[in-house]
Design a protein around this motif. Structure first.
Motif, PDB file in Angstrom:
ATOM      1  N   ILE A  80       0.853  -1.197   0.000  1.00  0.00           N
ATOM      2  CA  ILE A  80       0.000   0.000   0.000  1.00  0.00           C
ATOM      3  C   ILE A  80       0.889   1.247   0.000  1.00  0.00           C
ATOM      4  CG2 ILE A  80      -2.073  -1.023   0.967  1.00  0.00           C
ATOM      5  CD1 ILE A  80       0.315   0.771   3.223  1.00  0.00           C
ATOM      6  N   TRP A  81       0.296   2.368  -0.354  1.00  0.00           N
ATOM      7  CA  TRP A  81       1.016   3.640  -0.385  1.00  0.00           C
ATOM      8  C   TRP A  81       0.896   4.269   1.002  1.00  0.00           C
ATOM      9  CZ3 TRP A  81      -2.649   4.106  -4.955  1.00  0.00           C
ATOM     10  CH2 TRP A  81      -2.159   3.361  -6.030  1.00  0.00           C
ATOM     11  N   ALA A  82       1.879   3.998   1.863  1.00  0.00           N
ATOM     12  CA  ALA A  82       1.767   4.295   3.288  1.00  0.00           C
ATOM     13  C   ALA A  82       1.474   5.759   3.621  1.00  0.00           C
ATOM     14  CB  ALA A  82       3.037   3.833   4.002  1.00  0.00           C
ATOM     15  N   ALA A 111      -8.699   7.586   1.755  1.00  0.00           N
ATOM     16  CA  ALA A 111      -9.467   8.319   0.740  1.00  0.00           C
ATOM     17  C   ALA A 111      -8.594   8.687  -0.451  1.00  0.00           C
ATOM     18  CB  ALA A 111     -10.073   9.582   1.360  1.00  0.00           C
ATOM     19  N   GLU A 112      -7.352   9.116  -0.193  1.00  0.00           N
ATOM     20  CA  GLU A 112      -6.452   9.484  -1.292  1.00  0.00           C
ATOM     21  C   GLU A 112      -6.082   8.254  -2.116  1.00  0.00           C
ATOM     22  OE1 GLU A 112      -4.225  13.286   0.875  1.00  0.00           O
ATOM     23  OE2 GLU A 112      -3.446  11.244   1.122  1.00  0.00           O
ATOM     24  N   LEU A 115     -11.316   6.530   6.310  1.00  0.00           N
ATOM     25  CA  LEU A 115     -11.011   7.315   5.111  1.00  0.00           C
ATOM     26  C   LEU A 115      -9.947   8.381   5.348  1.00  0.00           C
ATOM     27  CD1 LEU A 115     -14.551   7.750   3.494  1.00  0.00           C
ATOM     28  CD2 LEU A 115     -12.609   6.464   2.579  1.00  0.00           C
ATOM     29  N   GLY A 116      -9.937   8.985   6.516  1.00  0.00           N
ATOM     30  CA  GLY A 116      -8.975  10.047   6.781  1.00  0.00           C
ATOM     31  C   GLY A 116      -7.663   9.582   7.365  1.00  0.00           C
ATOM     32  N   GLN A 117      -7.506   8.277   7.546  1.00  0.00           N
ATOM     33  CA  GLN A 117      -6.310   7.738   8.195  1.00  0.00           C
ATOM     34  C   GLN A 117      -5.258   7.374   7.157  1.00  0.00           C
ATOM     35  OE1 GLN A 117      -7.278   4.869  11.146  1.00  0.00           O
ATOM     36  NE2 GLN A 117      -5.173   4.238  11.533  1.00  0.00           N
ATOM     37  N   GLN A 118      -3.990   7.600   7.478  1.00  0.00           N
ATOM     38  CA  GLN A 118      -2.922   7.203   6.578  1.00  0.00           C
ATOM     39  C   GLN A 118      -2.882   5.681   6.448  1.00  0.00           C
ATOM     40  OE1 GLN A 118       0.610   9.118   8.276  1.00  0.00           O
ATOM     41  NE2 GLN A 118       0.678  10.455   6.484  1.00  0.00           N
ATOM     42  N   ALA A 119      -2.638   5.223   5.225  1.00  0.00           N
ATOM     43  CA  ALA A 119      -2.653   3.779   4.968  1.00  0.00           C
ATOM     44  C   ALA A 119      -1.617   3.048   5.807  1.00  0.00           C
ATOM     45  CB  ALA A 119      -2.417   3.522   3.483  1.00  0.00           C
ATOM     46  N   GLY A 120      -0.474   3.682   6.051  1.00  0.00           N
ATOM     47  CA  GLY A 120       0.565   3.036   6.821  1.00  0.00           C
ATOM     48  C   GLY A 120       0.223   2.843   8.283  1.00  0.00           C
TER      49      GLY A 120
END
Length: 233
Positions: A89-91, A96-97, A126-131
């Motif tokens: 994933i793009w951490a 959402a991004e 949705l607002g949380q960073q993927a990492g």
């Protein structure tokens, strides 16, 4: 809806041959579980089907159209999506991004709303960073990212890797739902429970070749063969 036929596929790295004439087929909406010991070529096959590794010979037919050797972006446009091992994933991006980026230029069947309905946990993040997501949430995000490219064929490389059994059960339920939507799947997996739950056929790879192929119920009943090929009871 897409069927997949692989004929005499050969591929490798530099001067090393990893795939040595792979033959397999997956009917439209079917799911094939690909099993085998480490290092036999399972991930190389996935990457060759996606165009990340260029085959040296053979064919990969999607509804009769040969896509072997095409660039990954062209294979993706033909309806193939990859859920890679380790999720990748793009951490730094938020959920959402990530979904917005994955869905650009798509949205014909699998819209963002449809994916979030399927994976409601992601809507809460949705607002949380993927990492910063848990391992299971990252795997869900990797699958969501793939779905937003609007695939008819889904390639999954060890989706259970590092996940707790309860999360693996959720992955199994999700993949079964996607099969019900007509998505064709190739599932590389070490977790036999996941493979048996999702897939209607099982193939075993040894030394770059498919050496055994049968229906899932038949494979589960043939414990001697499973032990011989995989070293499991």
């Amino acid at each position: 809806m897409t069927d997949v036929v692989v004929e005499a596929l050969t591929a490798g790295y530099d001067r090393s041959t990893v795939l040595d004439g792979v033959d397999l087929s997956i009917g439209t909406g079917g799911a094939l579980g690909l099993l085998g010991r480490n290092g036999v070529g399972k991930s190389t096959l996935i990457m060759s089907l996606m165009g990340i590794v260029a085959p040296t010979s053979g064919r990969v037919l999607l509804d009769g159209q040969d896509v072997a050797g095409r660039r990954p972006d062209l294979i993706a446009r033909a309806g193939v999506a990859l859920v890679p091992q380790g999720r990748r994933i793009w951490a730094p991006l938020t959920v959402a991004e990530t979904l917005a980026l994955a869905g650009r230029g798509h949205g014909r069947r699998w819209t963002t709303d449809a994916v979030l309905d399927l994976l409601p946990r992601l809507r809460e993040r949705l607002g949380q960073q993927a990492g910063q997501l848990s391992g299971g949430e990252q795997q869900m995000l990797a699958i969501a990212r793939a779905l937003l490219t609007d695939p008819t064929v889904l390639l999954l490389d060890e989706p259970s890797d590092g996940l707790a059994p309860a999360i693996v059960d959720q992955i199994a339920e999700l993949l079964t739902t996607l099969r019900g939507e007509g998505v064709t799947m190739l599932l590389v997996e070490q977790d036999l429970h996941l493979a048996f739950t999702v897939c209607d056929e099982i193939a075993v790879m040894e030394k770059g070749r498919i050496v055994h192929l049968t229906g899932t119920p038949e494979f589960r009943a043939d414990r001697a063969t499973a032990h011989r090929l995989l070293g499991v009871a």
